[in-house]
Every structure is written in structure tokens, then in C-alpha cells.
Design an enzyme around this catalytic site. Structure first.
Site, PDB file in Angstrom:
ATOM      1  N   HIS A 101     -39.447  20.575 -13.305  1.00 26.79           N
ATOM      2  CA  HIS A 101     -39.409  19.658 -14.467  1.00 26.79           C
ATOM      3  C   HIS A 101     -38.644  20.283 -15.642  1.00 26.79           C
ATOM      4  O   HIS A 101     -38.876  19.937 -16.789  1.00 26.79           O
ATOM      5  CB  HIS A 101     -40.815  19.272 -14.936  1.00 26.79           C
ATOM      6  CG  HIS A 101     -41.739  18.901 -13.818  1.00 26.79           C
ATOM      7  ND1 HIS A 101     -41.882  17.604 -13.372  1.00 26.79           N
ATOM      8  CD2 HIS A 101     -42.536  19.666 -13.037  1.00 26.79           C
ATOM      9  CE1 HIS A 101     -42.752  17.588 -12.360  1.00 26.79           C
ATOM     10  NE2 HIS A 101     -43.154  18.827 -12.124  1.00 26.79           N
TER      11      HIS A 101
ATOM     12  N   ASN B  26      -2.168  -2.542  12.929  1.00 27.78           N
ATOM     13  CA  ASN B  26      -3.630  -2.443  12.834  1.00 27.78           C
ATOM     14  C   ASN B  26      -4.166  -1.190  13.530  1.00 27.78           C
ATOM     15  O   ASN B  26      -5.051  -0.517  12.996  1.00 27.78           O
ATOM     16  CB  ASN B  26      -4.280  -3.705  13.403  1.00 27.78           C
ATOM     17  CG  ASN B  26      -3.864  -4.950  12.636  1.00 27.78           C
ATOM     18  OD1 ASN B  26      -3.235  -4.830  11.581  1.00 27.78           O
ATOM     19  ND2 ASN B  26      -4.183  -6.124  13.149  1.00 27.78           N
TER      20      ASN B  26
ATOM     21  N   GLU C  36     -19.331  20.446 -16.734  1.00 34.91           N
ATOM     22  CA  GLU C  36     -19.614  19.067 -17.172  1.00 34.91           C
ATOM     23  C   GLU C  36     -18.876  18.052 -16.303  1.00 34.91           C
ATOM     24  O   GLU C  36     -19.421  17.013 -15.933  1.00 34.91           O
ATOM     25  CB  GLU C  36     -19.192  18.880 -18.628  1.00 34.91           C
ATOM     26  CG  GLU C  36     -20.091  19.601 -19.603  1.00 34.91           C
ATOM     27  CD  GLU C  36     -19.552  19.490 -21.018  1.00 34.91           C
ATOM     28  OE1 GLU C  36     -19.377  18.372 -21.527  1.00 34.91           O
ATOM     29  OE2 GLU C  36     -19.284  20.549 -21.615  1.00 34.91           O
TER      30      GLU C  36
ATOM     31  N   LYS D  39      -8.165   3.429   1.765  1.00 36.65           N
ATOM     32  CA  LYS D  39      -7.443   4.666   1.510  1.00 36.65           C
ATOM     33  C   LYS D  39      -7.616   5.245   0.112  1.00 36.65           C
ATOM     34  O   LYS D  39      -7.847   6.448  -0.044  1.00 36.65           O
ATOM     35  CB  LYS D  39      -5.945   4.459   1.806  1.00 36.65           C
ATOM     36  CG  LYS D  39      -5.672   4.444   3.310  1.00 36.65           C
ATOM     37  CD  LYS D  39      -4.277   4.011   3.654  1.00 36.65           C
ATOM     38  CE  LYS D  39      -4.135   2.525   3.833  1.00 36.65           C
ATOM     39  NZ  LYS D  39      -4.921   1.946   4.935  1.00 36.65           N
TER      40      LYS D  39
ATOM     41  N   SER E 142     -12.573  23.655 -28.701  1.00 39.71           N
ATOM     42  CA  SER E 142     -12.664  22.376 -29.402  1.00 39.71           C
ATOM     43  C   SER E 142     -11.464  22.229 -30.326  1.00 39.71           C
ATOM     44  O   SER E 142     -11.005  23.207 -30.914  1.00 39.71           O
ATOM     45  CB  SER E 142     -13.960  22.341 -30.210  1.00 39.71           C
ATOM     46  OG  SER E 142     -13.848  21.432 -31.286  1.00 39.71           O
TER      47      SER E 142
ATOM     48  N   LYS F 140     -16.172  26.912 -30.929  1.00 40.41           N
ATOM     49  CA  LYS F 140     -16.726  26.374 -29.684  1.00 40.41           C
ATOM     50  C   LYS F 140     -16.125  26.997 -28.420  1.00 40.41           C
ATOM     51  O   LYS F 140     -14.952  27.277 -28.338  1.00 40.41           O
ATOM     52  CB  LYS F 140     -16.507  24.849 -29.612  1.00 40.41           C
ATOM     53  CG  LYS F 140     -17.315  24.045 -30.561  1.00 40.41           C
ATOM     54  CD  LYS F 140     -18.815  24.142 -30.345  1.00 40.41           C
ATOM     55  CE  LYS F 140     -19.261  23.558 -29.012  1.00 40.41           C
ATOM     56  NZ  LYS F 140     -19.041  22.108 -28.967  1.00 40.41           N
TER      57      LYS F 140
ATOM     58  N   TYR G 143      -9.301  -6.740  12.476  1.00 39.51           N
ATOM     59  CA  TYR G 143      -8.635  -6.274  11.256  1.00 39.51           C
ATOM     60  C   TYR G 143      -8.579  -7.376  10.201  1.00 39.51           C
ATOM     61  O   TYR G 143      -8.312  -8.533  10.506  1.00 39.51           O
ATOM     62  CB  TYR G 143      -7.197  -5.804  11.555  1.00 39.51           C
ATOM     63  CG  TYR G 143      -6.495  -5.287  10.302  1.00 39.51           C
ATOM     64  CD1 TYR G 143      -6.665  -3.984   9.882  1.00 39.51           C
ATOM     65  CD2 TYR G 143      -5.706  -6.140   9.528  1.00 39.51           C
ATOM     66  CE1 TYR G 143      -6.059  -3.514   8.713  1.00 39.51           C
ATOM     67  CE2 TYR G 143      -5.089  -5.686   8.367  1.00 39.51           C
ATOM     68  CZ  TYR G 143      -5.273  -4.374   7.966  1.00 39.51           C
ATOM     69  OH  TYR G 143      -4.679  -3.917   6.811  1.00 39.51           O
TER      70      TYR G 143
ATOM     71  N   SER H  13       0.832  -1.211   0.000  1.00 40.57           N
ATOM     72  CA  SER H  13       0.000   0.000   0.000  1.00 40.57           C
ATOM     73  C   SER H  13       0.865   1.258   0.000  1.00 40.57           C
ATOM     74  O   SER H  13       0.347   2.371   0.018  1.00 40.57           O
ATOM     75  CB  SER H  13      -0.946   0.003   1.205  1.00 40.57           C
ATOM     76  OG  SER H  13      -0.220  -0.111   2.418  1.00 40.57           O
TER      77      SER H  13
HETATM   78  N1  ARG Z   1      -1.005  -1.413   4.949  1.00 37.04           N
HETATM   79  C1  ARG Z   1      -1.951  -1.900   5.880  1.00 37.04           C
HETATM   80  C2  ARG Z   1      -3.259  -1.122   5.790  1.00 37.04           C
HETATM   81  O1  ARG Z   1      -3.235  -0.053   5.298  1.00 37.04           O
HETATM   82  C3  ARG Z   1      -1.435  -1.792   7.258  1.00 37.04           C
HETATM   83  C4  ARG Z   1      -1.894  -2.832   8.203  1.00 37.04           C
HETATM   84  C5  ARG Z   1      -1.368  -4.141   7.881  1.00 37.04           C
HETATM   85  N2  ARG Z   1      -1.607  -5.013   8.941  1.00 37.04           N
HETATM   86  C6  ARG Z   1      -1.328  -6.298   8.841  1.00 37.04           C
HETATM   87  N3  ARG Z   1      -1.567  -7.002   9.848  1.00 37.04           N
HETATM   88  N4  ARG Z   1      -0.874  -6.770   7.717  1.00 37.04           N
HETATM   89  O2  ARG Z   1      -4.285  -1.594   6.189  1.00 37.04           O
END
Ligand code: ARG
Length: 468
Positions: free
Chosen positions: A164, A114, A298, A333, A285, A291, A325, A27
């Protein structure tokens, strides 16, 4: 990115993780924007460990100064990621151990990723929703200042109000513009509510069950400026309600921007001709030289689909998850960051578009002075003389039918009709209709002062709640 190091959790594994696993599960590519919040929370955590006498003050200072150095590396864009950094949390922990040595390994005492990841995201959300709220106040100010310029009095600009998308009754342009500001004011209030509910620290929940060490979640909550600490560790690490609420708030703001955008697409057509965009806020355009397009309006309309999709996506992710978790929660995210980025850009562009556009008052007035828009006033004139509304509606309807069949204007028909006559006919005339709506909250000049007073009080209270 350099190659070295092992995953933080390498202990029970005999080989390094597969590249496909890393590229699928990482991530870091999107959570690196949390670096500042993660460091802020880590400093609070380390001070909490010191407070609970788990770390000495020497150890605490060593870790805090390593965290501060990492912050400098990020802010000067010198931080170097390595291949095993799965997310921003592992990257920062690895780096502080490189900087501070073995003591860096103590930062994760009594903490899990977590509770760490949800803490950082809450800090981010709490701050950035306030940014959106302030930006929306700016948009309200733009709408309201354009409203004031167009006037609220007897010489104010007016246009047809639609139901309407058919012309219904004349309304003040100020009333129409402010109508959108009332909706955005509710959005600001909603953002503040969301921030308020999100003001609970999850730090100290550990992986799911808390800790056997004497950590103090109330202390770290206070350090980070949260109102309170969590009451239940399982809930603390599983709760993404604040993300869902933020996504809803952003989706609704997007929906309001979309509705406003749709009107501006119409208003800037040659057919309506109610507004002209400033060249800086319009597009051309590639093929059609003549245009001038309202792309901001939009796209404000177009982005709403994606914002609603982000909300739906997160709720769908959440709905099947058992406590506590699960890695699925990492999917919180990207939709949040995306909705935030899209909405903040949209508010800025729409604010600029509206503040620089010009209104074509003559076209608006001409459209609103169409005689048929006085039909309800004629029926209400009869009501004042004692006719039941349903009967009055039918009598005016019959005259309208004759007028649209083309023999005579509605005004002439009304003037010569024995149920109506010249007094009623005087309700049909340029600028007459907009002045007829006098009831509380109505669209005419007589009702304006009450609305202005209420609106200004509302905005003043939102402004003070937003600048905390
Ligand atoms: N990158 C993970 C997230 O955003 C962090 C938590 C990961 N926890 C784990 N036990 N692998 O959720």
C-alpha cells in the site's frame, strides 16, 4: 513519387481511383517497413511455383533476380514509389514487372494480397519479437548485475519493502531489483510462446479458398522456415491472433516497465532519496534551474496507456469481422509497429537509466531501520513461544500504539514488557530485520542462494531459447 501506372486491379474499372480513396485506403505509408519480408516471401512463393512446375526455371530466375534488385533498391534507398502504389505489395509487384518485363506478371500466380500481407507481417513479427526478447534479457542482466553489486549477504544494502506504499518490512535491494527481473523473464517466455504459435505459414491460402493450381503451401512454409503451413485457408487469411498476442505481450512488458518507472519516480525524489540518476539519463526544466527530472521513468509509465490502447484497438477491430479477409485487417500494422517502437525504445532507455544510476544505501537503510518495521518479527517471536498469531498481532499492535503516541520507543517498550523482554527487543536494531526472513523465496540473506540458483537457471534456459 512519380505519376504513372494503373492500379494492379484496374481491369474491371473504367476510370482511375479517386485521390481521396487512395489517401484514405493506402497502407504504403506504414507497411513499407515490410519490404524485406515481402521480398523474402515472394522469393519463396516463386520458388514454390517452380517446384510445382507452374514456372520454368528461367522464369523463376528472372523474377528472383528482379526481386533481388528491388531489395537492393530499398536497402540503398533508391526505390521510387508511384502514385498508384497502394501498399508495399503492389509497389514491389509493379517494380519487378518494370524490371523483368511481362514475366514479372507471373509473380502473383496462385497468390492474393490477402495471404501475402499476412505472411509478410508474420515474418516481421516472428523476427522482431525475438529482438524484444533479447533486449529484455539485457534488461534482466542489468537488474541482476545491480542486484549483485548491492549484495545478498549480511552486509548487503536493504530498504523498506512496501505494501500500500506504506513501509512494511525490510528487504534486500538485490531482492527488490530481481523481483522486476522475474517479471521480465515471464515476458520473455511469453514472447517465445507467441513466436511459437505464430510459426504457421499462411502463404498458399490465396484470397480465401486456396487455388486451382497445384501450389504447395508446405514447400513455401519450409522455404520461409515456418514450422508448418496453415490447415484451413479461411482461417489463414483471417487470423490476426499473432498480432493480438504480440500486442498483449508488449502491453504487459509496458505495464511492467510502468510499475518499475513509478518506483524510480519515487526513489529519485528528495523525499525518498533512494537513487540518483546519472546526468545522461535525467532531464532539466526550462524554467526551474535546480530541477533534475526522471522523464524516462515517467514516460515508461505514460506509454503504458498507449500500449494497452493499441491492444484494445486491434481487438475491437477484429471482434466484428466475418470470415475471411476484410480491409479492416489493414489496421493490424500501425498499432503493432507503434507498440514495438515504443517498447524497444523504453527498454533501452530504462536499461541505461538503471545501469548508470547510483543507489543511496544510507537513505535506504535509515528508512528500513525504522523500529516499527520489526512489528511482524515481534509477533512471530511470540508465535515461536506458542502464542496464537492473532493474539500476538494484537499484543504487538498495542505496543505499537503506545510507541507512536510518543512516550517511549518500541524497543524500550518491548524490553520492559513482561510478555516480551530483552530477547525480543534484540529483534529491533539496525540491519536486524532484513536477516529475519529465512523462508524459501524470502527477502533475507539466508534465502538468497536458492533464489540465485533458480533465477540463473531460468535466465540460462531463456537465453538458449532466445539465441536460436
Ligand atoms: N494493404 C492491405 C493490408 O495490409 C493488403 C491487402 C489488401 N487486399 C485487398 N484485397 N484489398 O491488409
Amino acid at each position: 513519387m512519380t505519376e504513372n501506372a494503373q492500379a494492379l486491379w484496374h481491369g474491371r474499372f473504367s476510370v482511375a481511383p479517386n485521390d481521396d480513396l487512395m489517401s484514405f485506403t493506402e497502407s504504403l505509408s506504414f507497411d513499407q517497413r515490410l519490404w524485406n519480408d515481402d521480398i523474402f516471401a515472394s522469393i519463396a512463393h516463386v520458388r514454390g511455383l517452380e517446384h510445382s512446375k507452374i514456372l520454368t526455371s528461367i522464369e523463376t530466375s528472372a523474377i528472383v533476380s528482379a526481386l533481388e534488385q528491388v531489395a537492393t533498391e530499398f536497402s540503398t534507398e533508391k526505390f521510387v514509389f508511384v502514385k498508384t502504389d497502394e501498399d508495399i505489395h503492389t509497389a514491389i509487384e509493379r517494380r519487378i514487372t518494370e524490371i523483368a518485363g511481362e514475366v514479372g506478371g507471373k509473380v502473383h500466380t496462385g497468390r492474393s494480397r490477402n495471404d501475402q500481407c499476412v505472411t509478410a507481417l508474420k515474418l516481421w513479427t516472428r523476427r522482431e519479437l525475438m529482438v524484444v526478447a533479447k533486449q529484455l534479457l539485457g534488461l534482466c542482466d542489468v537488474l541482476y548485475s545491480r542486484a549483485n553489486q548491492s549484495g545478498w549477504g549480511d552486509d548487503a544494502v536493504y530498504l523498506p519493502g512496501y505494501t500500500h506504499l506504506q513501509r512494511a518490512q525490510p528487504v534486500l535491494l538485490a531482492h527488490h531489483l530481481t523481483a522486476h527481473a522475474w517479471a521480465f523473464a515471464r515476458d520473455i517466455d511469453r514472447l517465445l510462446d507467441t513466436v511459437n504459435r505464430a510459426n504457421v505459414s499462411p502463404l498458399g491460402a490465396g484470397a480465401l479458398a486456396g487455388s486451382s493450381l497445384p501450389i504447395d503451401p508446405d514447400f513455401t512454409a519450409k522455404e520461409m522456415g515456418f514450422a508448418v503451413a496453415f490447415g484451413n485457408s479461411l482461417d489463414a487469411v483471417s487470423d490476426r491472433d499473432f498480432v493480438a498476442e504480440a500486442l498483449f505481450d508488449l502491453a504487459l512488458i509496458g505495464t511492467h516497465l510502468s510499475r518499475l518507472g513509478e518506483e524510480w519516480v519515487l526513489w529519485t525524489t528528495e523525499e525518498f532519496g533512494f537513487a540518483t540518476l546519472d546526468d545522461r539519463y535525467a532531464t532539466g526544466s526550462s524554467m526551474l534551474p535546480q530541477k533534475k527530472n526522471a522523464d524516462i521513468a515517467e514516460l515508461a509509465r505514460g506509454k503504458a496507456g498507449r500500449l494497452i490502447g493499441n491492444l484494445t484497438g486491434l481487438l475491437t477491430t477484429l471482434k466484428g469481422l466475418p470470415l475471411a479477409y476484410n480491409r479492416d485487417l489493414q489496421e493490424d500494422k500501425e498499432p503493432l509497429f507503434d507498440s514495438y517502437d515504443q517498447v524497444t525504445r523504453a527498454i533501452a532507455a530504462i536499461s541505461g537509466m538503471i545501469s548508470t544510476a547510483s543507489f543511496n544505501a544510507d537513505n535506504m537503510r535509515r528508512a528500513a531501520d525504522s523500529q516499527l518495521l520489526a512489528a511482524t518479527d515481534l509477533a512471530e517471536w511470540l508465535v515461536r513461544k506458542g502464542t496464537p498469531f492473532r493474539q500476538a498481532h494484537a499484543m504487538v499492535g498495542a505496543l505499537v500504539q503506545r510507541a507512536i503516541s510518543g512516550q517511549q520507543s518500541l524497543r524500550d517498550l518491548v524490553a520492559s514488557d513482561q510478555q516480551f523482554g530483552v530477547e525480543a527487543a534484540s529483534l529491533i536494531g539496525d540491519g536486524v530485520g532484513v536477516r529475519q526472513r529465512t523462508s524459501k523465496g524470502a527477502s533475507g540473506p539466508a534465502a538468497a542462494s536458492l533464489q540465485i540458483e533458480r533465477y540463473e537457471a531460468l535466465i540460462a534456459s531463456l537465453r538458449s531459447r532466445t539465441s536460436i
